[in-house]
Design a protein around this motif. Structure first.
Motif, mmCIF file in Angstrom:
data_model
loop_
_atom_site.group_PDB
_atom_site.id
_atom_site.type_symbol
_atom_site.label_atom_id
_atom_site.label_comp_id
_atom_site.label_asym_id
_atom_site.label_seq_id
_atom_site.Cartn_x
_atom_site.Cartn_y
_atom_site.Cartn_z
ATOM 1 N N LYS A 267 11.937 37.986 7.186
ATOM 2 C CA LYS A 267 11.236 38.179 5.911
ATOM 3 C C LYS A 267 10.082 39.164 6.062
ATOM 4 C CE LYS A 267 8.056 35.608 2.928
ATOM 5 N NZ LYS A 267 7.518 34.262 2.601
ATOM 6 N N ASN A 272 11.348 42.333 1.380
ATOM 7 C CA ASN A 272 12.222 42.393 0.214
ATOM 8 C C ASN A 272 12.015 41.125 -0.607
ATOM 9 O OD1 ASN A 272 14.926 41.532 -1.102
ATOM 10 N ND2 ASN A 272 15.174 43.719 -0.792
ATOM 11 N N ALA A 273 11.674 41.284 -1.881
ATOM 12 C CA ALA A 273 11.280 40.138 -2.700
ATOM 13 C C ALA A 273 12.394 39.100 -2.839
ATOM 14 C CB ALA A 273 10.839 40.619 -4.083
ATOM 15 N N THR A 274 13.605 39.563 -3.051
ATOM 16 C CA THR A 274 14.709 38.625 -3.256
ATOM 17 C C THR A 274 15.029 37.889 -1.971
ATOM 18 O OG1 THR A 274 15.606 40.202 -4.855
ATOM 19 C CG2 THR A 274 17.034 38.392 -4.183
ATOM 20 N N SER A 276 12.940 37.400 0.448
ATOM 21 C CA SER A 276 11.788 36.534 0.715
ATOM 22 C C SER A 276 11.940 35.202 -0.007
ATOM 23 C CB SER A 276 10.495 37.219 0.284
ATOM 24 O OG SER A 276 10.236 38.350 1.091
ATOM 25 N N LYS A 277 12.388 35.254 -1.259
ATOM 26 C CA LYS A 277 12.587 34.022 -2.031
ATOM 27 C C LYS A 277 13.665 33.157 -1.388
ATOM 28 C CE LYS A 277 12.354 31.233 -5.642
ATOM 29 N NZ LYS A 277 13.467 30.315 -5.368
ATOM 30 N N PHE A 278 14.744 33.799 -0.946
ATOM 31 C CA PHE A 278 15.810 33.044 -0.298
ATOM 32 C C PHE A 278 15.295 32.361 0.973
ATOM 33 C CE2 PHE A 278 18.928 32.743 3.073
ATOM 34 C CZ PHE A 278 19.943 32.002 2.470
ATOM 35 N N ASP A 280 12.174 31.632 1.779
ATOM 36 C CA ASP A 280 11.213 30.572 1.449
ATOM 37 C C ASP A 280 11.949 29.272 1.115
ATOM 38 O OD1 ASP A 280 9.079 32.231 1.856
ATOM 39 O OD2 ASP A 280 8.820 32.741 -0.268
ATOM 40 N N ASP A 281 13.009 29.393 0.322
ATOM 41 C CA ASP A 281 13.807 28.205 -0.024
ATOM 42 C C ASP A 281 14.508 27.645 1.214
ATOM 43 O OD1 ASP A 281 13.043 28.538 -2.647
ATOM 44 O OD2 ASP A 281 14.907 29.539 -3.263
ATOM 45 N N LYS A 282 14.993 28.552 2.067
ATOM 46 C CA LYS A 282 15.681 28.121 3.285
ATOM 47 C C LYS A 282 14.720 27.369 4.216
ATOM 48 C CE LYS A 282 19.256 28.868 4.572
ATOM 49 N NZ LYS A 282 20.477 28.000 4.565
#
Length: 290
Positions: A267, A272-274, A276-278, A280-282
């Motif tokens: 990350k 990359n924002a998308t 990064s979101k994945f 963070d959830d992971k």
């Protein structure tokens, strides 16, 4: 046991699909594809010998399709170059083909670009021309989601790298490219692995060959080997994709703490924002399992 295997397969598929979709610094993303994209390839990666030969790629059709996705002025500029190519004398076609290959590459249309590079390589059969052609066909193979086009692109990449090897059998770039096409389906996977291993033996810091071996280890469920390979790669050059694959391997072995660390490093480097979101959830998901 069966549920566990299926669960691991789903982890691999989802993780790699995200990597392919969001990381922009990958060299060999096509080596490991989402499950639905590899379902037509027999187990082990080898294309069936009984399967029909890939349909020839029609340059005019590919060009028309690509031009429909761009603005009118760019499309008109390319059409003008194409008309110049078609009307040129044989000894002038190569120069125009080079221009077209570059123009198509500039607008990120890899398939027509690769086809024009192939024309150039057939006229001027040098090691460099075949290497560039093979790389462009591999990139096109990686980028396309057309399951009917993929076999033809892979076959053309294989032919280009085979021609490069014929010119210089000692070229690591040629052997690496050829090995990648074999692992992807143009022969027995272990033949390609042996070729890549030979490259790494002679050039331990060859990133492309090492990445190919690492992703194949993940694809074949050899997660311990994948971890060793990606840690070696990171020691040479830390990249978002290397860390992401490392995290995938750790996750599949249930080493969640190590997986979190690898994902977070991916990350940081990718920014990359998308993605990064994945991640963070992971991380939240993996922490809940500890």
């Amino acid at each position: 046991m069966l549920n566990s295997i299926r669960s691991k397969q789903l982890i691999i598929v989802s993780a790699i699909a995200v990597l392919i979709a969001f990381l922009f610094t990958r060299d060999i993303k096509g080596l490991v594809k989402p499950k639905e994209e590899t379902s037509k390839v027999p187990a082990g990666g080898q294309m069936s010998s009984s399967a029909a030969a890939p349909e020839p790629i029609n340059l005019d059709e590919v060009s028309t399709s690509a031009k429909n996705t761009m603005n009118a002025s760019l499309a008109a500029e390319i059409t003008s170059l194409e008309n110049k190519y078609k009307g040129a004398a044989e000894d002038e076609k190569t120069a125009t083909a080079k221009l077209l290959a570059q123009k198509w590459d500039d607008v990120e249309q890899t398939i027509p670009s690769a086809l024009y590079l192939e024309i150039v390589a057939n006229k001027e059969q040098t090691l460099n021309n075949w290497l560039i052609t093979g790389e462009r066909f591999l990139k096109a193979f990686d980028n396309t989601r057309d399951s009917l086009m993929q076999p033809a692109l892979l076959q053309k990449a294989n032919t280009a790298f085979s021609n490069a090897v014929k010119i210089d059998s000692t070229s690591n770039d040629a052997k690496t490219g050829l090995g990648i096409t074999i692992v992807n389906g143009m022969g027995m996977p272990m033949q390609g692995i042996a070729m890549l291993m030979d490259v790494v033996k002679k050039d331990p810091k060859n990133l492309k060959a090492n990445m190919s071996l690492g992703t194949f280890a993940i694809k074949s469920g050899q997660f311990d080997k994948a971890i060793i390979r990606f840690k070696d790669i990171i020691a040479i050059k830390p990249t978002p994709d290397a860390y992401f694959y490392l995290g995938t391997a750790y996750e599949n072995l249930g080493k969640n703490t190590e997986a979190i660390e690898a994902y977070v490093n991916s990350k940081k480097l990718a920014a990359n924002a998308t993605l990064s979101k994945f991640i963070d959830d992971k991380v939240v998901e993996l922490k809940s399992k500890n």
